[in-house]
Design a protein around this motif. Structure first.
Motif, PDB file in Angstrom:
ATOM      1  N   PRO A 113       0.830  -1.221   0.000  1.00  0.00           N
ATOM      2  CA  PRO A 113       0.000   0.000   0.000  1.00  0.00           C
ATOM      3  C   PRO A 113       0.867   1.275   0.000  1.00  0.00           C
ATOM      4  CG  PRO A 113      -0.652  -1.497   1.773  1.00  0.00           C
ATOM      5  CD  PRO A 113       0.589  -2.044   1.182  1.00  0.00           C
ATOM      6  N   LEU A 114       0.331   2.337  -0.600  1.00  0.00           N
ATOM      7  CA  LEU A 114       1.089   3.583  -0.742  1.00  0.00           C
ATOM      8  C   LEU A 114       1.547   4.175   0.588  1.00  0.00           C
ATOM      9  CD1 LEU A 114      -0.611   5.452  -3.721  1.00  0.00           C
ATOM     10  CD2 LEU A 114       1.708   4.546  -3.604  1.00  0.00           C
ATOM     11  N   LEU A 115       0.732   4.097   1.612  1.00  0.00           N
ATOM     12  CA  LEU A 115       1.149   4.668   2.897  1.00  0.00           C
ATOM     13  C   LEU A 115       2.331   3.894   3.473  1.00  0.00           C
ATOM     14  CD1 LEU A 115      -2.262   5.642   4.530  1.00  0.00           C
ATOM     15  CD2 LEU A 115      -0.586   7.122   3.421  1.00  0.00           C
ATOM     16  N   GLU A 116       2.361   2.594   3.260  1.00  0.00           N
ATOM     17  CA  GLU A 116       3.492   1.793   3.699  1.00  0.00           C
ATOM     18  C   GLU A 116       4.719   2.093   2.821  1.00  0.00           C
ATOM     19  OE1 GLU A 116       4.512  -2.917   4.323  1.00  0.00           O
ATOM     20  OE2 GLU A 116       2.407  -2.287   4.465  1.00  0.00           O
ATOM     21  N   ILE A 117       4.466   2.314   1.545  1.00  0.00           N
ATOM     22  CA  ILE A 117       5.556   2.694   0.621  1.00  0.00           C
ATOM     23  C   ILE A 117       6.174   4.008   1.081  1.00  0.00           C
ATOM     24  CG2 ILE A 117       6.082   3.492  -1.720  1.00  0.00           C
ATOM     25  CD1 ILE A 117       4.052   1.395  -2.736  1.00  0.00           C
ATOM     26  N   LYS A 118       5.313   4.946   1.494  1.00  0.00           N
ATOM     27  CA  LYS A 118       5.808   6.241   1.977  1.00  0.00           C
ATOM     28  C   LYS A 118       6.759   6.035   3.149  1.00  0.00           C
ATOM     29  CE  LYS A 118       4.456  10.545   4.127  1.00  0.00           C
ATOM     30  NZ  LYS A 118       3.435  11.294   4.812  1.00  0.00           N
ATOM     31  N   GLU A 119       6.385   5.179   4.087  1.00  0.00           N
ATOM     32  CA  GLU A 119       7.246   4.898   5.245  1.00  0.00           C
ATOM     33  C   GLU A 119       8.574   4.286   4.811  1.00  0.00           C
ATOM     34  OE1 GLU A 119       4.935   2.390   7.812  1.00  0.00           O
ATOM     35  OE2 GLU A 119       3.507   3.976   8.290  1.00  0.00           O
ATOM     36  N   LYS A 120       8.521   3.376   3.845  1.00  0.00           N
ATOM     37  CA  LYS A 120       9.741   2.721   3.358  1.00  0.00           C
ATOM     38  C   LYS A 120      10.653   3.717   2.645  1.00  0.00           C
ATOM     39  CE  LYS A 120       7.855  -1.942   2.953  1.00  0.00           C
ATOM     40  NZ  LYS A 120       8.671  -2.566   3.979  1.00  0.00           N
ATOM     41  N   VAL A 121      10.061   4.612   1.886  1.00  0.00           N
ATOM     42  CA  VAL A 121      10.839   5.640   1.173  1.00  0.00           C
ATOM     43  C   VAL A 121      11.502   6.572   2.180  1.00  0.00           C
ATOM     44  CG1 VAL A 121      10.618   7.682  -0.313  1.00  0.00           C
ATOM     45  CG2 VAL A 121       9.552   5.524  -0.989  1.00  0.00           C
ATOM     46  N   GLU A 122      10.761   6.970   3.208  1.00  0.00           N
ATOM     47  CA  GLU A 122      11.336   7.836   4.248  1.00  0.00           C
ATOM     48  C   GLU A 122      12.497   7.145   4.941  1.00  0.00           C
ATOM     49  OE1 GLU A 122       7.895   8.707   6.640  1.00  0.00           O
ATOM     50  OE2 GLU A 122       7.291  10.390   5.368  1.00  0.00           O
TER      51      GLU A 122
ATOM     52  N   HIS B 281      15.571   7.079   2.639  1.00  0.00           N
ATOM     53  CA  HIS B 281      16.284   8.358   2.582  1.00  0.00           C
ATOM     54  C   HIS B 281      16.980   8.680   3.903  1.00  0.00           C
ATOM     55  CE1 HIS B 281      15.176   9.231  -1.450  1.00  0.00           C
ATOM     56  NE2 HIS B 281      13.900   9.138  -1.202  1.00  0.00           N
ATOM     57  N   THR B 282      16.368   8.315   5.019  1.00  0.00           N
ATOM     58  CA  THR B 282      17.002   8.522   6.321  1.00  0.00           C
ATOM     59  C   THR B 282      18.266   7.689   6.415  1.00  0.00           C
ATOM     60  OG1 THR B 282      14.883   8.968   7.351  1.00  0.00           O
ATOM     61  CG2 THR B 282      16.675   8.377   8.817  1.00  0.00           C
ATOM     62  N   SER B 283      18.182   6.441   5.974  1.00  0.00           N
ATOM     63  CA  SER B 283      19.352   5.559   6.008  1.00  0.00           C
ATOM     64  C   SER B 283      20.486   6.141   5.183  1.00  0.00           C
ATOM     65  CB  SER B 283      18.992   4.170   5.491  1.00  0.00           C
ATOM     66  OG  SER B 283      18.055   3.564   6.334  1.00  0.00           O
ATOM     67  N   ARG B 284      20.165   6.709   4.038  1.00  0.00           N
ATOM     68  CA  ARG B 284      21.189   7.290   3.172  1.00  0.00           C
ATOM     69  C   ARG B 284      21.875   8.463   3.865  1.00  0.00           C
ATOM     70  NH1 ARG B 284      19.641   8.340  -2.628  1.00  0.00           N
ATOM     71  NH2 ARG B 284      20.458   6.268  -2.838  1.00  0.00           N
ATOM     72  N   VAL B 285      21.088   9.303   4.549  1.00  0.00           N
ATOM     73  CA  VAL B 285      21.661  10.432   5.280  1.00  0.00           C
ATOM     74  C   VAL B 285      22.601   9.920   6.361  1.00  0.00           C
ATOM     75  CG1 VAL B 285      21.100  12.318   6.866  1.00  0.00           C
ATOM     76  CG2 VAL B 285      19.776  12.031   4.780  1.00  0.00           C
ATOM     77  N   GLU B 286      22.151   8.896   7.083  1.00  0.00           N
ATOM     78  CA  GLU B 286      22.983   8.316   8.134  1.00  0.00           C
ATOM     79  C   GLU B 286      24.256   7.716   7.551  1.00  0.00           C
ATOM     80  OE1 GLU B 286      22.549   8.635  11.447  1.00  0.00           O
ATOM     81  OE2 GLU B 286      20.878   9.912  10.872  1.00  0.00           O
ATOM     82  N   GLN B 287      24.148   7.066   6.406  1.00  0.00           N
ATOM     83  CA  GLN B 287      25.328   6.485   5.758  1.00  0.00           C
ATOM     84  C   GLN B 287      26.327   7.575   5.391  1.00  0.00           C
ATOM     85  OE1 GLN B 287      23.957   4.183   2.402  1.00  0.00           O
ATOM     86  NE2 GLN B 287      22.959   2.677   3.686  1.00  0.00           N
ATOM     87  N   GLU B 288      25.832   8.702   4.905  1.00  0.00           N
ATOM     88  CA  GLU B 288      26.714   9.811   4.540  1.00  0.00           C
ATOM     89  C   GLU B 288      27.425  10.362   5.782  1.00  0.00           C
ATOM     90  OE1 GLU B 288      24.400  12.608   2.276  1.00  0.00           O
ATOM     91  OE2 GLU B 288      24.025  11.138   0.702  1.00  0.00           O
ATOM     92  N   LYS B 289      26.704  10.460   6.892  1.00  0.00           N
ATOM     93  CA  LYS B 289      27.324  10.927   8.137  1.00  0.00           C
ATOM     94  C   LYS B 289      28.413   9.969   8.586  1.00  0.00           C
ATOM     95  CE  LYS B 289      23.332  13.347  10.119  1.00  0.00           C
ATOM     96  NZ  LYS B 289      22.324  13.300  11.192  1.00  0.00           N
ATOM     97  N   VAL B 290      28.113   8.675   8.520  1.00  0.00           N
ATOM     98  CA  VAL B 290      29.096   7.667   8.926  1.00  0.00           C
ATOM     99  C   VAL B 290      30.313   7.729   8.010  1.00  0.00           C
ATOM    100  CG1 VAL B 290      29.529   5.166   9.078  1.00  0.00           C
ATOM    101  CG2 VAL B 290      27.430   6.134  10.026  1.00  0.00           C
TER     102      VAL B 290
END
Length: 133
Positions: A56-65, A68-77
């Protein structure tokens, strides 16, 4: 928006809908024109993959968020590890310069120097010497 729709092979209406749901987040120009980063294409491809799995799209939204959060954290690391690597290179240079000086001291003098260092410093120095030799 038209370019994004073409590149991701979706309609402009789909992009509007995903924007309303918060799956896509456009930036705004001074004239309030919406534009999307290259990340938006990647997001749309990710959404398409999830839709194929009937998520479902609302679950997709959570996965997309989360994605993107994981990517930001990876860049910080990555930035942190790069800085740490530079510090380790500096320590390696310092230890290589210090080793001949320590080797030239008598055993008593070496013990005296080591006794003035903290336990953690001695352990770290020994570890670094093992790593760099």
């Amino acid at each position: 928006m038209g370019e994004l729709a073409k590149e991701a092979n979706v309609s402009k209406r789909t992009i509007d809908y995903y924007t309303q749901l918060g799956i896509l987040t456009p930036e705004r120009s001074d004239s309030n024109y919406r534009f999307y980063s290259d990340e938006a294409v990647e997001t749309l491809h990710l959404v398409a993959q999830y839709k194929e799995l009937n998520i479902p799209l609302l679950e997709i939204k959570e996965k997309v968020e989360l994605f993107h959060t994981s990517r930001v954290e990876q860049e910080k690391v990555l930035k942190y590890t790069q800085a740490l690597s530079k510090r380790m290179e500096y320590l390696e240079t310092e230890l290589k310069e210090m080793k001949p000086m320590l080797d030239s001291l008598s055993e008593e003098q070496q013990k005296s120097v080591l006794s003035k260092m903290s336990t953690q410093s001695v352990t770290l120095a020994k570890l670094l010497m093992v790593l760099f030799t």
